[in-house]
Write an enzyme that holds these catalytic residues in place. Structure first.
Site, mmCIF file in Angstrom:
data_model
loop_
_atom_site.group_PDB
_atom_site.id
_atom_site.type_symbol
_atom_site.label_atom_id
_atom_site.label_comp_id
_atom_site.label_asym_id
_atom_site.label_seq_id
_atom_site.Cartn_x
_atom_site.Cartn_y
_atom_site.Cartn_z
ATOM 1 N N GLY A 196 0.753 -1.217 0.115
ATOM 2 C CA GLY A 196 -0.007 0.068 -0.097
ATOM 3 C C GLY A 196 0.914 1.201 0.076
ATOM 4 N NE ARG A 230 -5.603 5.781 6.046
ATOM 5 C CZ ARG A 230 -6.065 4.753 6.698
ATOM 6 N NH1 ARG A 230 -6.820 5.039 7.749
ATOM 7 N NH2 ARG A 230 -5.810 3.427 6.161
ATOM 8 C CE LYS A 271 0.653 2.007 6.190
ATOM 9 N NZ LYS A 271 -0.764 1.921 6.539
ATOM 10 N NE ARG A 293 57.952 31.813 18.049
ATOM 11 C CZ ARG A 293 57.856 31.180 19.186
ATOM 12 N NH1 ARG A 293 57.096 30.174 19.279
ATOM 13 N NH2 ARG A 293 58.794 31.070 20.121
HETATM 14 C C1 UD1 Z 1 -6.861 -4.058 7.542
HETATM 15 C C2 UD1 Z 1 -7.928 -5.171 7.848
HETATM 16 C C3 UD1 Z 1 -8.624 -4.708 8.833
HETATM 17 C C4 UD1 Z 1 -7.860 -4.754 10.188
HETATM 18 C C5 UD1 Z 1 -6.699 -3.665 9.841
HETATM 19 C C6 UD1 Z 1 -5.487 -3.851 10.984
HETATM 20 C C7 UD1 Z 1 -8.423 -5.810 5.682
HETATM 21 C C8 UD1 Z 1 -9.592 -5.734 4.531
HETATM 22 N N1 UD1 Z 1 -8.823 -5.234 6.558
HETATM 23 O O1 UD1 Z 1 -7.503 -2.845 7.451
HETATM 24 O O2 UD1 Z 1 -9.854 -5.636 9.216
HETATM 25 O O3 UD1 Z 1 -8.475 -4.277 11.183
HETATM 26 O O4 UD1 Z 1 -5.891 -4.072 8.610
HETATM 27 O O5 UD1 Z 1 -4.586 -3.004 10.921
HETATM 28 O O6 UD1 Z 1 -7.734 -6.670 5.386
HETATM 29 N N2 UD1 Z 1 -2.002 -3.961 1.416
HETATM 30 C C9 UD1 Z 1 -1.474 -4.460 0.296
HETATM 31 N N3 UD1 Z 1 -2.017 -4.539 -0.884
HETATM 32 C C10 UD1 Z 1 -3.422 -3.984 -0.795
HETATM 33 C C11 UD1 Z 1 -3.953 -3.652 0.260
HETATM 34 C C12 UD1 Z 1 -3.251 -3.569 1.384
HETATM 35 O O7 UD1 Z 1 -0.173 -4.830 0.448
HETATM 36 O O8 UD1 Z 1 -4.000 -4.168 -2.053
HETATM 37 C C13 UD1 Z 1 -1.298 -3.782 2.578
HETATM 38 C C14 UD1 Z 1 -0.933 -2.476 3.214
HETATM 39 O O9 UD1 Z 1 0.281 -1.945 2.915
HETATM 40 C C15 UD1 Z 1 -0.763 -2.579 4.833
HETATM 41 C C16 UD1 Z 1 -1.912 -3.790 4.921
HETATM 42 O O10 UD1 Z 1 -1.795 -4.313 3.644
HETATM 43 O O11 UD1 Z 1 0.322 -2.960 5.068
HETATM 44 C C17 UD1 Z 1 -3.088 -3.373 5.549
HETATM 45 O O12 UD1 Z 1 -3.724 -2.452 4.431
HETATM 46 P P1 UD1 Z 1 -4.539 -1.283 5.167
HETATM 47 O O13 UD1 Z 1 -4.860 -0.427 4.103
HETATM 48 O O14 UD1 Z 1 -3.845 -0.469 6.247
HETATM 49 O O15 UD1 Z 1 -5.696 -1.943 5.686
HETATM 50 P P2 UD1 Z 1 -6.664 -1.335 6.957
HETATM 51 O O16 UD1 Z 1 -7.584 -0.387 6.367
HETATM 52 O O17 UD1 Z 1 -6.042 -0.838 7.986
HETATM 53 MG MG MG Z 2 -3.691 -0.427 8.373
#
Ligand code: UD1
Ligand code: MG
Length: 454
Positions: free
Chosen positions: A12, A16, A23, A440
């Site tokens: 990701g 934010r 990140k 010097r």
């Molecule tokens: C996710 C969980 C949520 C949990 C929370 C805990 C899902 C759908 N939701 O939400 O239930 O409470 O983490 O912190 O899983 N990432 C990828 N590829 C993607 C999407 C995300 O590698 O396509 C990675 C991001 O970089 C991150 C992690 O997965 O390191 C979690 O993604 P993030 O977008 O932070 O999920 P949350 O909304 O926090």
């Molecule tokens: Mg997260």
């Protein structure tokens, strides 16, 4: 210890964070969030770690290096889709796959080891780590049956107002049976508020197929905090630093004021060392026993022996041996080696130099590109003239030499053992051992000058 394999999600962007840097590479206590997760995983028994990269993948690979394996997720279609990218790399694995997120730097090895053990003991196909979060906003909520059994995980954006009242959340950490994981992942759809393939859906898919799913509650929620903003990063930083000073104090280091002492996760400090306030110890700094460090010391990647005293010093990428005294207002620059029992006094800069045992540079000096022997005395204001505007040259000073105040040693130049340099000299030729060099203008007195001026 039963081992396992991890998939660490780090594709990701971290919108934010409002940053050019992915990140997971943002640092807390001197180490990237992703590296914190990798280190905890290895320490808990991970045999292989597979990091899923996407946004800024090249930067992540360069920063983390080859202690882990990588797989690319070209489009960020959700956490379920991210794990699916590791399927080929994991085709030979039949044991436990632990899925972690790269943005949870507070995880501890103890927590992951206990979580894995409970998953194995439960004999479940999937186990999720949960936490009781005071402010659960943004997290997936754990929906349980009346008998406590986990039914499903509902994302914040998909949750009903009643579901949003639940404080037990998905920490984003799971243990899966390898085959069960990949067969269930193919059944995950993106029919939800975010149009993403959600990894947590694997749990209800397995449950509906009659498989056992399980949940383990973390004993403190802090360890599972997911960092999504700079403000949350600052919270992680504070917790990690508090843990570090507590750990050092438990090992016999005195820290006068933990609130104004900042120590990176990898720093080591020996027993009975006392750290005064406003001290910052960074990188892989190692400090010996019985030192007095601070106030106002910043060390980066320094190696410090036993019984060293330092106050008001900035020193980086250098080594100081036991019993030396630094301060105050010194700058010790990279590739310097300060021997035992050396005194570096007020307003001194040392760069790429070796200072021999018990030598003294007590006041107002610049020592650059210099090899100084033992028991040398550098008078106040002595300077090594190491740069002609194009090239740098070295100065060599033999054991027991005495360099008088306010001298310039124009490099390349050698001052021999037991040699003396008269105060105020500008030395441009080698000074043989045991001689006195005076370079010097001679002083003369003009008689009656006062009366003549009148
Ligand atoms: C996710 C969980 C949520 C949990 C929370 C805990 C899902 C759908 N939701 O939400 O239930 O409470 O983490 O912190 O899983 N990432 C990828 N590829 C993607 C999407 C995300 O590698 O396509 C990675 C991001 O970089 C991150 C992690 O997965 O390191 C979690 O993604 P993030 O977008 O932070 O999920 P949350 O909304 O926090
Ligand atoms: Mg997260």
């Amino acid at each position: 210890m039963l081992d396992f394999v991890t998939v660490i999600l780090a594709a990701g962007k971290g919108t934010r964070m409002k940053s050019k840097l992915p990140k997971v590479l943002h640092r807390a206590a001197g180490k990237s969030m992703l590296q914190h997760v990798i280190d905890a995983a290895y320490a808990a028994g991970a045999r292989r770690n597979i990091v899923v990269t996407g946004f800024g993948g090249d930067v992540v690979r360069t920063a983390i290096g080859d202690s882990v394996e990588y797989v690319e997720q070209c489009e960020q279609l959700g956490t379920g889709h991210a794990v699916l990218q590791a399927k080929d790399l994991l085709s030979g694995e039949h044991g436990t796959i632990m899925v972690l997120c790269g943005d949870t730097p507070l995880l501890t090895a103890e927590l992951l080891a206990r979580f894995h053990e409970e998953h194995v003991n439960a004999g479940a196909k999937a186990t999720v780590l949960t936490a009781i979060m005071p402010n659960a906003k943004g997290y997936g909520r754990i929906i349980r049956r009346e008998n406590g059994e986990v039914l499903k995980i509902v994302e914040h954006k998909d949750a009903t107002p009643e579901e949003r009242e639940i404080h037990e959340v998905n920490a984003g950490i799971y243990c899966f049976d390898a085959e069960a994981l990949f067969s269930a992942l193919t059944k995950v759809t993106n029919d939800n508020a975010q149009g993403e393939y959600y990894l947590p859906d694997v749990l209800s898919i397995l449950r509906d197929a009659g498989e056992k799913i399980w949940a383990v509650v973390a004993d403190n929620y802090e360890s599972t905090l997911g960092i999504n903003s700079r403000s949350q990063l600052a919270v992680a930083e504070r917790i990690l630093r508090k843990r570090k000073v507590e750990e050092l104090m438990a090992d016999g280091v005195t820290i006068m004021d933990p609130n104004t002492t900042f120590i990176d996760a990898e720093v080591r400090v020996g027993m009975d060392t006392i750290i005064y306030p406003f001290t910052i110890l960074e990188g892989v700094t190692v400090i010996g026993e019985d030192c007095i460090i601070g106030p106002h010391v910043r060390f980066q990647d320094m190696v410090i022996g036993d019984g060293v005293k330092a106050h008001y010093v900035y020193a980086h990428d250098a080594e100081v041996e036991s019993g030396s005294d630094l301060g105050q207002f010194n700058h010790i620059r990279p590739d310097s080696h300060i021997g035992t029992g050396v005194k570096i006094g007020n307003f001194v800069e040392i760069k790429n130099s070796n200072i021999g045992e018990c030598s003294k540079v007590p006041h107002l000096s610049y020592i650059g590109d210099c090899d100084m022997g033992a028991h040398v005395n550098m008078g106040c204001g002595t300077i090594t003239v190491n740069y002609d505007g194009k090239n740098k040259y070295r100065t060599s000073i033999g054991n027991d030499a005495f360099v008088g105040c306010n001298s310039n040693l124009v490099a390349p130049v050698v001052v021999g053992e037991n040699a003396y340099v008269a105060a105020g000299s500008t030395i441009t030729r080698d000074v043989p051992s045991g001689t006195l060099a005076v370079a010097r203008a001679r002083q003369k007195e003009i008689e009656g000058w006062h009366d003549k001026r009148k």
